[in-house]
Design an enzyme around this catalytic site. Sequence first.
Site, PDB file in Angstrom:
ATOM      1  N   THR A  26       9.520  16.128   3.551  1.00 38.00           N
ATOM      2  CA  THR A  26      10.288  14.894   3.340  1.00 38.00           C
ATOM      3  C   THR A  26      11.683  14.924   3.959  1.00 38.00           C
ATOM      4  O   THR A  26      12.513  15.770   3.615  1.00 38.00           O
ATOM      5  CB  THR A  26      10.429  14.525   1.839  1.00 38.00           C
ATOM      6  N   ARG A  85       4.616   0.253 -10.250  1.00 40.89           N
ATOM      7  CA  ARG A  85       5.488  -0.776  -9.671  1.00 40.89           C
ATOM      8  C   ARG A  85       5.736  -1.882 -10.685  1.00 40.89           C
ATOM      9  O   ARG A  85       4.903  -2.136 -11.567  1.00 40.89           O
ATOM     10  CB  ARG A  85       4.858  -1.389  -8.416  1.00 40.89           C
ATOM     11  N   LYS A  92       1.040  18.581  -4.842  1.00 45.18           N
ATOM     12  CA  LYS A  92       2.338  18.047  -4.435  1.00 45.18           C
ATOM     13  C   LYS A  92       3.272  18.057  -5.650  1.00 45.18           C
ATOM     14  O   LYS A  92       2.969  17.455  -6.681  1.00 45.18           O
ATOM     15  CB  LYS A  92       2.176  16.630  -3.872  1.00 45.18           C
ATOM     16  N   ARG A 140      -1.414  15.626   9.303  1.00 43.21           N
ATOM     17  CA  ARG A 140      -1.527  15.007   7.976  1.00 43.21           C
ATOM     18  C   ARG A 140      -1.978  13.569   8.120  1.00 43.21           C
ATOM     19  O   ARG A 140      -1.374  12.775   8.846  1.00 43.21           O
ATOM     20  CB  ARG A 140      -0.173  15.056   7.270  1.00 43.21           C
TER      21      ARG A 140
END
Length: 475
Positions: A275, A76, A217, A35
């Site tokens: 993850t 953010r 995803k 990846r």
Amino acid sequence: MRRQRHAKIVATVGPASASPDKLRELYLAGVDTFRLNFSHGTHQDHAAVHAAIRALEKEVGRPIGILQDLQGPKIRIGTLKDGSFALSEGETIRFVLEGRDGDRTSIPLPHPEIFEAILPGQDLLIDDGRVRVKISGLGQDYIEARVVTGGRISNRKGVNLPGTVLDLSPLTAKDRADLAFGLELGVDWAALSFVQRPSDLIEARALIGERAGLVAKIEKPSALEHIEDIVRLSDAVMVARGDLGVEIPPEEVPGRQKELVRLCRLAVKPVIVATQMLDSMVGAPTPTRAEASDVATAIYDGADAVMLSAESASGQYPVEAVAMMDRIISKTEQDKAYRAIVTALRSEIEESAPHAVASAAGNLAQAIHAPCIVAYTSSGTTASRIARTRPDVAILAVTPDENVARRLCLLWGAHSVRSEDIHTYEEMVEQAEVHARTAGLAQPLEFVVVVAGVPFGMAGTTNNLRVVQLRPDRV
């Protein structure tokens, strides 16, 4: 170089693993697909890694998959006075659309799409959910909120909005440039971050076409609401438990993981569980027992692949992490309960000739004690249909397309090899014998099950099933 396991390993490349020597070590330890995380590194960095992987591929004589993971839109807060400050439970704060060096009454949140979509009563999370606030009031250029879970926030920390669907493309200008670069390099898969709805995949498909497989995803609650359509429009799915575990309650993640694995298996789409699988191995040579169980759970669920992130990208023990994951997978698949669990989770077979033939291949291989199933596949579909049944033998996927062979490095149980096109039954039998013996999957006089589509070379026509006995005079 045949793996002695069915599930595949995806490893993220980073500073700890980007050198050609380290990539070779990782491959030999068990990596099937590498990846490239485009949230970090330059195009020059990724090009060097890509070239090193392709050189390694030639050296070992085996296809190796490369997955490009796009960053996606990162939301953010802006800059704060003194760089950070603490928020206390129960206090009221205000976010503003424009500004800098904010305080608790003017925290910069430079994302107009949030101001347009968010509603009172919805949650807003900062810094991976460490700080949680609930929206209490709205203005044209401000959002008021009450702090539910206090803590310190600092400059540029990430924001999650679990209950809000934003009018935001998952492909930023950076992603589009990165995707064009990755496709030019020749990546095998492109992973789309923060998918919210089916139209996101349609947008990405228009850019990618058939040049790479499209990975959705799953890390947003809104994606779960449209999951069947998202799976249908993708070529593979990644259960990205990091952001997903921030935006939905942690106790829901295991069930969602199982649901997604089952759904992808039913849809004949590879699924990656990702993850923090061996997260403690970022700084330690061994995982916790809970992490080992986590990897094993994904294997019992029937996942096609499990993924390492920081463990292989920036950790101190990247090779050890891959080797550990390889051992956990192998041991789990050898467990006496594994076959019963995977079989029990088997989905109903679609009522069509291609799916029936693929299902029959596994049953036939078991009945005659065949060591492998040889699947002739031009697009990868035949091999995927066989893998869906999770047979107890290896799947030797024979394809004339080098790109398909590389993509199959993500598919459960598939040992892919590139071969010339076949045009007759005689060629089919001859090549099946040669490849089965060359791969070390079958010995003279053993029977193998051969699955193909007729006319040969036409994608999606899984309609022919044969039993072939290897002759002693074949090389």
